[in-house]
Write an enzyme that holds these catalytic residues in place. Structure first.
Site, PDB file in Angstrom:
ATOM      1  CG  PHE A   1      -1.878   1.208   1.144  1.00 33.66           C
ATOM      2  CD1 PHE A   1      -3.042   1.146   0.373  1.00 33.66           C
ATOM      3  CD2 PHE A   1      -1.595   2.404   1.786  1.00 33.66           C
ATOM      4  CE1 PHE A   1      -3.895   2.240   0.262  1.00 33.66           C
ATOM      5  CE2 PHE A   1      -2.442   3.502   1.679  1.00 33.66           C
ATOM      6  CZ  PHE A   1      -3.597   3.420   0.917  1.00 33.66           C
TER       7      PHE A   1
ATOM      8  CG  ASP B   1       5.846   3.984   1.621  1.00 31.62           C
ATOM      9  OD1 ASP B   1       5.864   4.670   2.670  1.00 31.62           O
ATOM     10  OD2 ASP B   1       4.840   3.884   0.890  1.00 31.62           O
TER      11      ASP B   1
ATOM     12  CE  LYS C   1       0.090   6.412   7.266  1.00 24.46           C
ATOM     13  NZ  LYS C   1      -1.279   6.689   6.875  1.00 24.46           N
TER      14      LYS C   1
HETATM   15  C1  LIG Z   1       3.032   2.789   3.646  1.00 22.93           C
HETATM   16  C2  LIG Z   1       2.176   3.898   3.131  1.00 22.93           C
HETATM   17  N1  LIG Z   1       2.528   4.537   2.006  1.00 22.93           N
HETATM   18  C3  LIG Z   1       1.803   5.543   1.505  1.00 22.93           C
HETATM   19  C4  LIG Z   1       0.644   5.964   2.122  1.00 22.93           C
HETATM   20  C5  LIG Z   1      -0.145   7.082   1.522  1.00 22.93           C
HETATM   21  O1  LIG Z   1      -0.057   8.220   2.290  1.00 22.93           O
HETATM   22  P1  LIG Z   1      -1.145   9.393   2.093  1.00 22.93           P
HETATM   23  O2  LIG Z   1      -2.474   8.801   2.448  1.00 22.93           O
HETATM   24  O3  LIG Z   1      -0.707  10.468   3.033  1.00 22.93           O
HETATM   25  O4  LIG Z   1      -1.069   9.810   0.661  1.00 22.93           O
HETATM   26  C6  LIG Z   1       0.230   5.327   3.303  1.00 22.93           C
HETATM   27  C7  LIG Z   1      -1.017   5.736   3.977  1.00 22.93           C
HETATM   28  O5  LIG Z   1      -1.594   5.024   4.756  1.00 22.93           O
HETATM   29  C8  LIG Z   1       1.010   4.267   3.816  1.00 22.93           C
HETATM   30  O6  LIG Z   1       0.654   3.615   4.931  1.00 22.93           O
END
Ligand SMILES: Cc1ncc(COP(=O)(O)O)c(C=O)c1O
Length: 337
Positions: free
Chosen positions: A77, A162, A191
Protein backbone atom coordinates in the site's frame (compact mmCIF):
# COMPACT_ATOMS: atom_id res chain seq x y z
CA UNK A 1 0.25 31.59 -1.17
CA UNK A 2 3.85 31.35 -0.08
CA UNK A 3 4.64 28.70 -2.67
CA UNK A 4 7.79 26.65 -2.97
CA UNK A 5 9.24 29.38 -5.19
CA UNK A 6 10.00 31.34 -2.04
CA UNK A 7 12.64 30.07 0.34
CA UNK A 8 11.56 30.55 3.96
CA UNK A 9 13.37 30.09 7.26
CA UNK A 10 11.05 27.29 8.43
CA UNK A 11 11.65 25.48 5.11
CA UNK A 12 15.43 25.77 5.44
CA UNK A 13 15.34 24.60 9.04
CA UNK A 14 13.03 21.69 8.29
CA UNK A 15 15.02 20.50 5.28
CA UNK A 16 18.37 20.62 7.06
CA UNK A 17 17.02 18.96 10.22
CA UNK A 18 15.43 16.16 8.21
CA UNK A 19 18.46 15.65 5.97
CA UNK A 20 20.70 15.34 9.02
CA UNK A 21 18.35 13.19 11.07
CA UNK A 22 18.52 10.44 8.46
CA UNK A 23 21.83 8.56 8.00
CA UNK A 24 23.66 9.10 4.73
CA UNK A 25 21.44 7.41 2.14
CA UNK A 26 22.93 5.67 -0.90
CA UNK A 27 26.53 5.98 0.34
CA UNK A 28 27.83 4.29 -2.82
CA UNK A 29 26.91 7.55 -4.61
CA UNK A 30 29.06 9.70 -2.33
CA UNK A 31 29.09 11.17 1.15
CA UNK A 32 27.90 14.72 0.43
CA UNK A 33 24.83 14.33 2.65
CA UNK A 34 21.15 13.88 1.88
CA UNK A 35 18.70 16.11 0.04
CA UNK A 36 15.05 16.36 0.94
CA UNK A 37 12.10 17.05 -1.38
CA UNK A 38 9.04 18.19 0.62
CA UNK A 39 5.48 17.44 -0.47
CA UNK A 40 2.07 17.18 1.15
CA UNK A 41 0.27 13.80 1.26
CA UNK A 42 2.44 10.69 1.47
CA UNK A 43 1.56 9.40 -2.00
CA UNK A 44 3.14 12.47 -3.59
CA UNK A 45 6.51 11.53 -2.16
CA UNK A 46 6.07 7.93 -3.28
CA UNK A 47 5.68 9.26 -6.81
CA UNK A 48 8.88 11.30 -6.41
CA UNK A 49 10.70 8.09 -5.43
CA UNK A 50 9.32 6.35 -8.52
CA UNK A 51 10.43 9.23 -10.73
CA UNK A 52 13.87 9.10 -9.14
CA UNK A 53 14.33 5.38 -9.84
CA UNK A 54 13.08 5.70 -13.41
CA UNK A 55 15.33 8.65 -14.14
CA UNK A 56 18.33 6.83 -12.68
CA UNK A 57 17.56 3.83 -14.89
CA UNK A 58 17.36 6.03 -17.96
CA UNK A 59 20.32 8.31 -17.27
CA UNK A 60 22.77 5.95 -15.59
CA UNK A 61 21.78 2.46 -16.72
CA UNK A 62 20.87 3.39 -20.28
CA UNK A 63 17.43 1.81 -20.06
CA UNK A 64 15.31 3.27 -22.89
CA UNK A 65 12.84 5.84 -21.47
CA UNK A 66 9.48 4.14 -21.08
CA UNK A 67 10.98 0.68 -20.50
CA UNK A 68 12.08 1.18 -16.87
CA UNK A 69 10.73 -1.37 -14.39
CA UNK A 70 10.42 -1.17 -10.62
CA UNK A 71 9.99 -4.24 -8.41
CA UNK A 72 7.17 -3.88 -5.85
CA UNK A 73 5.45 -6.33 -3.49
CA UNK A 74 2.12 -8.10 -3.30
CA UNK A 75 -0.31 -6.52 -0.83
CA UNK A 76 1.64 -3.27 -0.93
CA UNK A 77 0.00 0.00 0.00
CA UNK A 78 1.58 3.23 -1.17
CA UNK A 79 -1.48 5.46 -1.52
CA UNK A 80 -4.38 5.95 -3.90
CA UNK A 81 -3.22 7.94 -6.92
CA UNK A 82 -3.19 6.43 -10.42
CA UNK A 83 0.46 5.32 -10.68
CA UNK A 84 0.48 3.80 -7.23
CA UNK A 85 -2.85 1.95 -7.52
CA UNK A 86 -1.57 0.58 -10.83
CA UNK A 87 0.53 -1.92 -8.91
CA UNK A 88 -1.85 -2.52 -6.03
CA UNK A 89 -2.86 -6.16 -5.63
CA UNK A 90 -6.21 -5.15 -4.16
CA UNK A 91 -9.04 -4.72 -6.60
CA UNK A 92 -10.84 -2.19 -4.37
CA UNK A 93 -8.03 0.29 -5.01
CA UNK A 94 -7.54 -0.55 -8.70
CA UNK A 95 -10.62 -1.78 -10.54
CA UNK A 96 -12.42 0.73 -12.73
CA UNK A 97 -9.66 3.31 -12.68
CA UNK A 98 -7.78 2.26 -15.82
CA UNK A 99 -5.82 2.79 -17.93
CA UNK A 100 -3.20 1.93 -15.38
CA UNK A 101 0.47 2.90 -15.36
CA UNK A 102 2.89 0.22 -16.61
CA UNK A 103 6.43 -0.42 -15.42
CA UNK A 104 5.92 -2.37 -12.18
CA UNK A 105 6.53 -6.03 -11.39
CA UNK A 106 4.94 -7.28 -8.18
CA UNK A 107 6.39 -10.24 -6.25
CA UNK A 108 5.68 -11.98 -2.95
CA UNK A 109 6.58 -9.88 0.11
CA UNK A 110 9.48 -11.44 1.98
CA UNK A 111 10.58 -13.71 -0.87
CA UNK A 112 14.13 -12.83 -1.97
CA UNK A 113 14.23 -15.54 -4.65
CA UNK A 114 11.18 -13.97 -6.27
CA UNK A 115 12.91 -10.59 -6.24
CA UNK A 116 16.06 -12.04 -7.85
CA UNK A 117 13.97 -13.73 -10.52
CA UNK A 118 12.18 -10.47 -11.32
CA UNK A 119 15.37 -8.51 -12.05
CA UNK A 120 16.05 -7.96 -15.74
CA UNK A 121 17.88 -5.45 -17.94
CA UNK A 122 15.04 -2.94 -17.54
CA UNK A 123 14.90 -3.01 -13.74
CA UNK A 124 15.91 0.29 -12.17
CA UNK A 125 14.67 0.04 -8.59
CA UNK A 126 12.90 -1.74 -5.75
CA UNK A 127 10.09 -0.01 -3.84
CA UNK A 128 9.14 -1.63 -0.55
CA UNK A 129 7.47 -1.03 2.79
CA UNK A 130 9.97 -2.58 5.25
CA UNK A 131 6.91 -3.76 7.20
CA UNK A 132 3.49 -3.80 5.54
CA UNK A 133 0.92 -1.70 7.42
CA UNK A 134 -2.21 -1.86 5.27
CA UNK A 135 -1.16 -5.30 3.98
CA UNK A 136 -2.01 -6.95 7.31
CA UNK A 137 0.69 -5.67 9.70
CA UNK A 138 3.19 -8.02 8.09
CA UNK A 139 6.80 -8.31 9.22
CA UNK A 140 9.09 -9.91 6.64
CA UNK A 141 11.43 -12.78 7.57
CA UNK A 142 14.74 -11.74 9.17
CA UNK A 143 17.36 -10.90 6.54
CA UNK A 144 14.82 -9.66 4.00
CA UNK A 145 16.01 -6.04 3.98
CA UNK A 146 19.65 -7.10 3.93
CA UNK A 147 18.85 -9.41 1.03
CA UNK A 148 17.14 -6.57 -0.84
CA UNK A 149 20.16 -4.34 -0.20
CA UNK A 150 22.44 -7.00 -1.69
CA UNK A 151 20.25 -7.54 -4.76
CA UNK A 152 20.12 -3.77 -5.30
CA UNK A 153 23.90 -3.48 -4.98
CA UNK A 154 24.62 -6.50 -7.20
CA UNK A 155 22.34 -5.19 -9.95
CA UNK A 156 22.80 -1.42 -9.60
CA UNK A 157 19.20 -0.78 -8.53
CA UNK A 158 17.89 1.99 -6.28
CA UNK A 159 16.40 0.59 -3.08
CA UNK A 160 13.52 2.86 -2.03
CA UNK A 161 11.84 2.36 1.34
CA UNK A 162 8.33 3.63 2.03
CA UNK A 163 8.42 4.31 5.78
CA UNK A 164 5.34 6.54 5.76
CA UNK A 165 3.63 4.22 8.25
CA UNK A 166 6.52 2.47 9.99
CA UNK A 167 9.17 5.21 10.19
CA UNK A 168 9.85 7.83 12.89
CA UNK A 169 9.86 5.58 15.91
CA UNK A 170 6.75 3.52 15.18
CA UNK A 171 8.57 0.15 15.27
CA UNK A 172 10.93 0.97 18.14
CA UNK A 173 13.68 2.50 15.99
CA UNK A 174 13.78 5.92 14.36
CA UNK A 175 13.71 4.10 11.02
CA UNK A 176 12.54 0.60 10.30
CA UNK A 177 15.65 -0.13 8.19
CA UNK A 178 17.75 0.12 11.37
CA UNK A 179 16.37 -3.26 12.47
CA UNK A 180 18.58 -4.83 9.79
CA UNK A 181 21.48 -2.39 9.77
CA UNK A 182 21.06 -1.31 6.19
CA UNK A 183 20.57 2.07 4.57
CA UNK A 184 18.36 2.52 1.54
CA UNK A 185 19.07 4.77 -1.44
CA UNK A 186 15.81 6.64 -1.02
CA UNK A 187 13.42 7.06 1.91
CA UNK A 188 9.81 8.25 2.01
CA UNK A 189 8.35 9.69 5.21
CA UNK A 190 4.92 11.20 5.95
CA UNK A 191 2.12 10.92 8.51
CA UNK A 192 3.99 11.44 11.84
CA UNK A 193 6.47 13.78 10.17
CA UNK A 194 4.32 16.74 11.20
CA UNK A 195 3.02 15.02 14.32
CA UNK A 196 0.00 14.10 12.22
CA UNK A 197 -1.11 17.75 12.29
CA UNK A 198 -0.65 19.05 8.76
CA UNK A 199 -0.06 17.28 5.43
CA UNK A 200 3.70 16.89 5.14
CA UNK A 201 5.74 14.20 3.44
CA UNK A 202 9.26 13.96 2.09
CA UNK A 203 11.38 11.99 -0.30
CA UNK A 204 15.00 11.91 0.91
CA UNK A 205 17.96 10.64 -1.03
CA UNK A 206 21.69 11.04 -1.57
CA UNK A 207 22.53 14.57 -2.73
CA UNK A 208 24.09 13.23 -5.94
CA UNK A 209 20.95 11.32 -6.87
CA UNK A 210 18.57 14.19 -6.12
CA UNK A 211 20.72 16.57 -8.17
CA UNK A 212 20.89 14.05 -11.00
CA UNK A 213 17.12 13.65 -11.32
CA UNK A 214 15.63 17.01 -10.45
CA UNK A 215 16.45 20.46 -11.63
CA UNK A 216 14.75 23.59 -10.22
CA UNK A 217 11.04 23.24 -10.89
CA UNK A 218 11.23 19.82 -12.57
CA UNK A 219 9.65 18.35 -9.45
CA UNK A 220 7.86 20.10 -6.64
CA UNK A 221 4.47 21.24 -5.43
CA UNK A 222 2.90 24.61 -4.64
CA UNK A 223 2.31 23.68 -1.02
CA UNK A 224 5.30 21.34 -0.66
CA UNK A 225 7.44 22.85 2.08
CA UNK A 226 4.73 25.30 3.14
CA UNK A 227 6.04 27.28 6.15
CA UNK A 228 3.28 26.16 8.52
CA UNK A 229 3.88 22.50 7.67
CA UNK A 230 7.63 22.97 8.13
CA UNK A 231 7.14 24.56 11.56
CA UNK A 232 5.09 21.49 12.55
CA UNK A 233 7.75 19.23 11.01
CA UNK A 234 10.58 20.82 12.97
CA UNK A 235 8.60 20.58 16.22
CA UNK A 236 7.70 16.93 15.57
CA UNK A 237 11.33 15.98 14.89
CA UNK A 238 12.45 17.78 18.04
CA UNK A 239 9.85 15.99 20.16
CA UNK A 240 10.80 12.65 18.61
CA UNK A 241 14.44 13.19 19.55
CA UNK A 242 14.09 15.00 22.88
CA UNK A 243 11.45 12.64 24.28
CA UNK A 244 13.28 9.61 22.84
CA UNK A 245 10.05 8.34 21.37
CA UNK A 246 11.68 5.48 19.43
CA UNK A 247 12.97 4.03 22.71
CA UNK A 248 9.58 4.63 24.35
CA UNK A 249 7.93 2.81 21.46
CA UNK A 250 10.30 -0.13 21.86
CA UNK A 251 9.70 -0.39 25.61
CA UNK A 252 5.92 0.17 25.67
CA UNK A 253 5.51 -1.91 22.51
CA UNK A 254 7.27 -4.90 24.06
CA UNK A 255 5.12 -4.67 27.22
CA UNK A 256 1.97 -4.35 25.17
CA UNK A 257 2.88 -7.22 22.84
CA UNK A 258 3.68 -9.55 25.75
CA UNK A 259 0.32 -8.75 27.35
CA UNK A 260 -1.55 -9.23 24.09
CA UNK A 261 0.20 -12.58 23.57
CA UNK A 262 -0.98 -13.67 27.00
CA UNK A 263 -4.54 -12.68 26.06
CA UNK A 264 -4.13 -14.55 22.76
CA UNK A 265 -3.12 -17.69 24.66
CA UNK A 266 -6.47 -17.62 26.48
CA UNK A 267 -8.73 -16.33 23.69
CA UNK A 268 -10.57 -18.39 21.11
CA UNK A 269 -10.67 -15.46 18.69
CA UNK A 270 -7.00 -14.66 18.07
CA UNK A 271 -4.96 -16.41 15.40
CA UNK A 272 -1.66 -14.53 15.67
CA UNK A 273 -0.03 -11.52 17.30
CA UNK A 274 2.88 -9.89 15.47
CA UNK A 275 4.71 -6.59 15.49
CA UNK A 276 7.65 -4.55 16.62
CA UNK A 277 7.52 -1.50 18.89
CA UNK A 278 4.11 0.17 18.84
CA UNK A 279 3.26 -1.43 15.50
CA UNK A 280 1.27 -4.49 16.52
CA UNK A 281 -1.21 -6.59 14.59
CA UNK A 282 -3.75 -8.96 16.09
CA UNK A 283 -4.98 -11.35 13.41
CA UNK A 284 -8.40 -12.79 14.24
CA UNK A 285 -9.62 -16.26 13.35
CA UNK A 286 -12.97 -15.16 11.85
CA UNK A 287 -11.06 -12.83 9.45
CA UNK A 288 -13.40 -9.93 10.33
CA UNK A 289 -11.33 -7.62 12.51
CA UNK A 290 -13.85 -4.78 12.24
CA UNK A 291 -16.28 -6.59 14.56
CA UNK A 292 -13.66 -6.38 17.31
CA UNK A 293 -12.67 -2.82 16.35
CA UNK A 294 -16.28 -1.75 16.93
CA UNK A 295 -16.40 -3.44 20.32
CA UNK A 296 -13.18 -1.67 21.28
CA UNK A 297 -14.65 1.64 20.11
CA UNK A 298 -17.57 1.14 22.51
CA UNK A 299 -14.99 0.91 25.30
CA UNK A 300 -13.23 4.11 24.17
CA UNK A 301 -10.40 2.67 22.06
CA UNK A 302 -10.01 3.77 18.43
CA UNK A 303 -8.39 1.09 16.28
CA UNK A 304 -8.70 0.20 12.62
CA UNK A 305 -8.47 -3.07 10.77
CA UNK A 306 -5.70 -3.92 8.36
CA UNK A 307 -6.42 -6.12 5.35
CA UNK A 308 -9.76 -7.16 6.88
CA UNK A 309 -8.35 -9.86 9.14
CA UNK A 310 -6.03 -7.96 11.46
CA UNK A 311 -6.57 -5.34 14.17
CA UNK A 312 -3.99 -2.60 13.94
CA UNK A 313 -2.69 -1.51 17.34
CA UNK A 314 -0.77 1.66 16.65
CA UNK A 315 -1.13 4.04 19.62
CA UNK A 316 0.64 7.38 20.07
CA UNK A 317 4.35 6.88 20.76
CA UNK A 318 4.07 8.78 24.05
CA UNK A 319 1.43 6.39 25.45
CA UNK A 320 1.79 6.19 29.25
CA UNK A 321 1.86 3.09 31.48
CA UNK A 322 -1.68 3.86 32.64
CA UNK A 323 -2.95 4.20 29.09
CA UNK A 324 -1.25 0.97 28.08
CA UNK A 325 -2.91 -0.67 31.08
CA UNK A 326 -6.31 0.65 29.99
CA UNK A 327 -5.80 -0.64 26.46
CA UNK A 328 -4.89 -4.09 27.79
CA UNK A 329 -8.00 -4.11 30.03
CA UNK A 330 -10.20 -3.28 27.02
CA UNK A 331 -8.55 -6.01 24.92
CA UNK A 332 -9.18 -8.51 27.73
CA UNK A 333 -12.82 -7.42 27.87
CA UNK A 334 -13.29 -7.94 24.13
CA UNK A 335 -11.25 -11.10 23.65
CA UNK A 336 -11.82 -13.03 26.86
CA UNK A 337 -15.51 -12.46 27.55
C1 LIG B 1 3.03 2.79 3.65
C2 LIG B 1 2.18 3.90 3.13
N1 LIG B 1 2.53 4.54 2.01
C3 LIG B 1 1.80 5.54 1.50
C4 LIG B 1 0.64 5.96 2.12
C5 LIG B 1 -0.14 7.08 1.52
O1 LIG B 1 -0.06 8.22 2.29
P1 LIG B 1 -1.14 9.39 2.09
O2 LIG B 1 -2.47 8.80 2.45
O3 LIG B 1 -0.71 10.47 3.03
O4 LIG B 1 -1.07 9.81 0.66
C6 LIG B 1 0.23 5.33 3.30
C7 LIG B 1 -1.02 5.74 3.98
O5 LIG B 1 -1.59 5.02 4.76
C8 LIG B 1 1.01 4.27 3.82
O6 LIG B 1 0.65 3.61 4.93
Amino acid sequence: VISNVVYTDPLALFLSKTAEFVPQLGPRFGLDGNKVMPKNGGVESVETAIKMARYYGWKKKNIPDGKQEIIVFNNNFHGRMITVISFSSQSKYRDGFGPLTPGFVSVEFGNLDAVKAAVNKYTCGILVEPMQGEGGMKIPPPGFLQGLRKIADDNDLLLMLDEIQVGLGRTGKNFCFEHENIVPDGLILGKALSGGLIPLSVFITNTKLMDLAFDKGSDGSTFGGYPLACVAGVAALEVLQEEELAKASEVQGEKLKQSIMKIAGRSKHIKEVRGKGLFIGIEVKNRDAMIFCRKLLDLGIIVNDSHGHTIRISPPLNISDDETGFLIKCLEEVFLK
